[in-house]
Design a protein around this motif. Structure first.
Motif, PDB file in Angstrom:
ATOM      1  N   THR A   1     -47.212  -1.867  17.474  1.00  0.00           N
ATOM      2  CA  THR A   1     -45.792  -2.112  17.276  1.00  0.00           C
ATOM      3  C   THR A   1     -45.570  -2.313  15.785  1.00  0.00           C
ATOM      4  O   THR A   1     -46.180  -3.197  15.180  1.00  0.00           O
ATOM      5  CB  THR A   1     -45.342  -3.357  18.050  1.00  0.00           C
ATOM      6  OG1 THR A   1     -45.705  -3.210  19.426  1.00  0.00           O
ATOM      7  CG2 THR A   1     -43.837  -3.549  17.944  1.00  0.00           C
ATOM      8  N   ILE A   2     -44.736  -1.503  15.179  1.00  0.00           N
ATOM      9  CA  ILE A   2     -44.567  -1.518  13.721  1.00  0.00           C
ATOM     10  C   ILE A   2     -43.646  -2.667  13.318  1.00  0.00           C
ATOM     11  O   ILE A   2     -42.433  -2.510  13.205  1.00  0.00           O
ATOM     12  CB  ILE A   2     -44.020  -0.176  13.200  1.00  0.00           C
ATOM     13  CG1 ILE A   2     -44.874   0.979  13.724  1.00  0.00           C
ATOM     14  CG2 ILE A   2     -44.001  -0.175  11.675  1.00  0.00           C
ATOM     15  CD1 ILE A   2     -46.333   0.891  13.342  1.00  0.00           C
TER      16      ILE A   2
ATOM     17  N   GLU B   1     -44.489  -2.906   7.686  1.00  0.00           N
ATOM     18  CA  GLU B   1     -44.938  -1.642   7.104  1.00  0.00           C
ATOM     19  C   GLU B   1     -46.148  -1.847   6.192  1.00  0.00           C
ATOM     20  O   GLU B   1     -47.036  -0.992   6.134  1.00  0.00           O
ATOM     21  CB  GLU B   1     -43.804  -0.994   6.311  1.00  0.00           C
ATOM     22  CG  GLU B   1     -42.631  -0.527   7.161  1.00  0.00           C
ATOM     23  CD  GLU B   1     -42.941   0.728   7.959  1.00  0.00           C
ATOM     24  OE1 GLU B   1     -43.976   1.361   7.683  1.00  0.00           O
ATOM     25  OE2 GLU B   1     -42.149   1.062   8.857  1.00  0.00           O
TER      26      GLU B   1
ATOM     27  N   ARG C   1     -49.283  -2.052   8.307  1.00  0.00           N
ATOM     28  CA  ARG C   1     -49.608  -0.712   8.822  1.00  0.00           C
ATOM     29  C   ARG C   1     -50.236   0.138   7.723  1.00  0.00           C
ATOM     30  O   ARG C   1     -51.263   0.804   7.947  1.00  0.00           O
ATOM     31  CB  ARG C   1     -48.344  -0.034   9.342  1.00  0.00           C
ATOM     32  CG  ARG C   1     -48.524   1.437   9.713  1.00  0.00           C
ATOM     33  CD  ARG C   1     -47.184   2.072  10.044  1.00  0.00           C
ATOM     34  NE  ARG C   1     -47.303   3.486  10.345  1.00  0.00           N
ATOM     35  CZ  ARG C   1     -47.266   4.449   9.434  1.00  0.00           C
ATOM     36  NH1 ARG C   1     -47.153   4.133   8.139  1.00  0.00           N
ATOM     37  NH2 ARG C   1     -47.356   5.706   9.791  1.00  0.00           N
TER      38      ARG C   1
ATOM     39  N   ILE D   1     -50.623  11.087  14.052  1.00  0.00           N
ATOM     40  CA  ILE D   1     -49.701  10.353  14.919  1.00  0.00           C
ATOM     41  C   ILE D   1     -49.462  11.178  16.176  1.00  0.00           C
ATOM     42  O   ILE D   1     -49.083  12.344  16.097  1.00  0.00           O
ATOM     43  CB  ILE D   1     -48.377  10.067  14.197  1.00  0.00           C
ATOM     44  CG1 ILE D   1     -48.637   9.243  12.929  1.00  0.00           C
ATOM     45  CG2 ILE D   1     -47.406   9.343  15.116  1.00  0.00           C
ATOM     46  CD1 ILE D   1     -47.389   9.017  12.081  1.00  0.00           C
TER      47      ILE D   1
ATOM     48  N   GLU E   1     -47.748  12.106  19.973  1.00  0.00           N
ATOM     49  CA  GLU E   1     -46.419  12.055  20.592  1.00  0.00           C
ATOM     50  C   GLU E   1     -46.321  10.842  21.506  1.00  0.00           C
ATOM     51  O   GLU E   1     -47.250  10.533  22.250  1.00  0.00           O
ATOM     52  CB  GLU E   1     -46.169  13.327  21.407  1.00  0.00           C
ATOM     53  CG  GLU E   1     -45.986  14.577  20.569  1.00  0.00           C
ATOM     54  CD  GLU E   1     -44.672  14.557  19.793  1.00  0.00           C
ATOM     55  OE1 GLU E   1     -43.690  13.946  20.301  1.00  0.00           O
ATOM     56  OE2 GLU E   1     -44.630  15.116  18.691  1.00  0.00           O
ATOM     57  N   PRO E   2     -45.213  10.110  21.477  1.00  0.00           N
ATOM     58  CA  PRO E   2     -45.058   8.946  22.356  1.00  0.00           C
ATOM     59  C   PRO E   2     -44.907   9.383  23.808  1.00  0.00           C
ATOM     60  O   PRO E   2     -44.652  10.566  24.091  1.00  0.00           O
ATOM     61  CB  PRO E   2     -43.776   8.294  21.834  1.00  0.00           C
ATOM     62  CG  PRO E   2     -43.000   9.426  21.233  1.00  0.00           C
ATOM     63  CD  PRO E   2     -44.027  10.352  20.638  1.00  0.00           C
TER      64      PRO E   2
ATOM     65  N   PRO F   1     -40.257   0.049  17.291  1.00  0.00           N
ATOM     66  CA  PRO F   1     -41.016   1.231  17.683  1.00  0.00           C
ATOM     67  C   PRO F   1     -42.515   0.979  17.799  1.00  0.00           C
ATOM     68  O   PRO F   1     -43.075   0.129  17.102  1.00  0.00           O
ATOM     69  CB  PRO F   1     -40.722   2.224  16.550  1.00  0.00           C
ATOM     70  CG  PRO F   1     -40.394   1.366  15.372  1.00  0.00           C
ATOM     71  CD  PRO F   1     -39.681   0.177  15.933  1.00  0.00           C
TER      72      PRO F   1
ATOM     73  N   GLU G   1     -46.199   2.966  17.572  1.00  0.00           N
ATOM     74  CA  GLU G   1     -46.844   4.169  17.036  1.00  0.00           C
ATOM     75  C   GLU G   1     -48.258   4.252  17.577  1.00  0.00           C
ATOM     76  O   GLU G   1     -49.014   3.279  17.527  1.00  0.00           O
ATOM     77  CB  GLU G   1     -46.862   4.094  15.513  1.00  0.00           C
ATOM     78  CG  GLU G   1     -47.501   5.286  14.828  1.00  0.00           C
ATOM     79  CD  GLU G   1     -47.462   5.142  13.313  1.00  0.00           C
ATOM     80  OE1 GLU G   1     -46.597   5.796  12.689  1.00  0.00           O
ATOM     81  OE2 GLU G   1     -48.297   4.381  12.766  1.00  0.00           O
TER      82      GLU G   1
ATOM     83  N   LEU H   1     -51.786   6.073  17.101  1.00  0.00           N
ATOM     84  CA  LEU H   1     -52.594   6.860  16.188  1.00  0.00           C
ATOM     85  C   LEU H   1     -53.827   7.406  16.890  1.00  0.00           C
ATOM     86  O   LEU H   1     -54.503   6.685  17.611  1.00  0.00           O
ATOM     87  CB  LEU H   1     -53.037   6.032  14.985  1.00  0.00           C
ATOM     88  CG  LEU H   1     -51.979   5.476  14.041  1.00  0.00           C
ATOM     89  CD1 LEU H   1     -52.642   4.649  12.950  1.00  0.00           C
ATOM     90  CD2 LEU H   1     -51.156   6.608  13.427  1.00  0.00           C
TER      91      LEU H   1
END
Length: 327
Positions: free
Chosen positions: A279-280, A283, A286, A302, A304-305, A318, A320, A322
């Protein structure tokens, strides 16, 4: 401290159980995952006693990518309460799945959740607590009471916004000199022993197998203290992790573990692949993680969700995912 102390004095013996609840998540195949977890977001310096957004998001992604896990050995870092792993075990056809964590209390509730969901035993639909043999009952009750009492100390933290909790929780573990404060009553791993009714020992004292399903393992894995030989022995094809990138000070240990795991060659002659969901919230944190990956020769893309939302959770911030690999 005074307020926390007076709150504890006002609690009765029956109030302790109120610090834990059961949540049930329904899967697309009609099965479900039932978790015993804290009603609080943070307790005793760990966020692992609640199910977090990234774990649910990664579970949704894995359900859509079930074929990716066909006949694969999967290792999850920082399993927490087991939401992602249990969803995969019930929805996908894995060769094996190894849950791992370090914090004593998290390991204990993780163990119970695996037993509740994957052990072959009869349960009362109105009571999801484990049925214990007499020699284990007293020890189990003592452990649960200890966890509940420690959860109650942090009950007021639920008022904080979820976007700040990860940073708050880790800062509460770090002293002014930068040292990490361990559990007040127990060492994280040394005092953890799974229930022998449901678990059998292996050649490694830090790994246990579920008796009713030898595909399922539970590992005590401390990123900072585990040696390279033990990490390599886990031997996964796929590594998963959710919400483990939340503080810069733990990133070196995490990247160290990933580097060891991704540098090996699988039985199929391929390099393992890791999928890390975050969860971002910050920044800078990250970016620090991404830079650390590059410094260790690890590459990432990255993914696709998930296309469909299966579980109910707050998705304002959001997530992300990886894909990390050794080039």
């Amino acid at each position: 401290m005074y307020e926390a102390y007076t709150d504890l004095l006002q609690q009765g013996e029956t109030d302790d159980e109120d610090m834990l609840c059961h949540k049930t998540y329904f899967l697309p195949n009609g099965d479900n995952v039932s978790l015993q977890e804290s009603i609080n977001i943070i307790s005793q310096g760990t966020t692992g006693l609640s199910t977090w957004q990234a774990a649910l998001n990664l579970a949704e992604w894995a359900i859509e990518k079930c074929r990716l896990f066909d006949n694969r050995k999967v290792l999850e870092l920082g399993s927490g309460l087991g939401m992602t792993g249990l969803s995969i075990c019930k929805q996908c056809n894995v060769k094996s799945f190894t849950f791992s964590d370090c914090h004593y209390q998290v390991l204990y509730l993780l163990m119970r959740n695996i037993e509740i969901n994957l052990s072959q035993r009869e349960t009362n639909s109105e009571d999801t607590d484990l049925t214990l043999e007499p020699e284990n009952s007293s020890k189990e009750k003592k452990m649960m009471k200890s966890i509940c009492r420690q959860l109650s100390v942090n009950s007021e933290i639920t008022n904080e916004s979820s976007s700040d909790i990860m940073e708050i929780s880790y800062n509460s573990m770090v002293s002014s000199t930068g040292g990490i404060q361990k559990d007040y009553s127990y060492s994280d791993c040394d005092n953890f022993e799974p229930n022998s009714i449901y678990w059998s020992t292996t050649d490694n004292e830090n790994i246990y197998e579920l008796r009713s399903d030898d595909r399922v393992r539970l590992a005590k894995l401390d990123w900072e203290s585990s040696n390279k030989q033990f990490i390599e022995s886990l031997d996964p094809d796929i590594i998963l992790a959710a919400d483990v990138v939340y503080d810069k000070t733990i990133i070196p240990a995490l990247v160290f573990v990933l580097h060891i795991l991704l540098s090996k060659t699988t039985e199929c002659g391929e390099k393992p692949v890791a999928y890390v969901a975050s969860t971002i919230r910050n920044e800078d944190t990250r970016d620090h993680f991404l830079i650390s990956l590059g410094a260790e020769g690890l590459s990432y893309t990255i993914t696709e969700p998930p296309k469909e939302k299966v579980f109910f959770y707050d998705d304002v911030i959001p997530v992300e995912i990886l894909k990390i690999y050794k080039a």
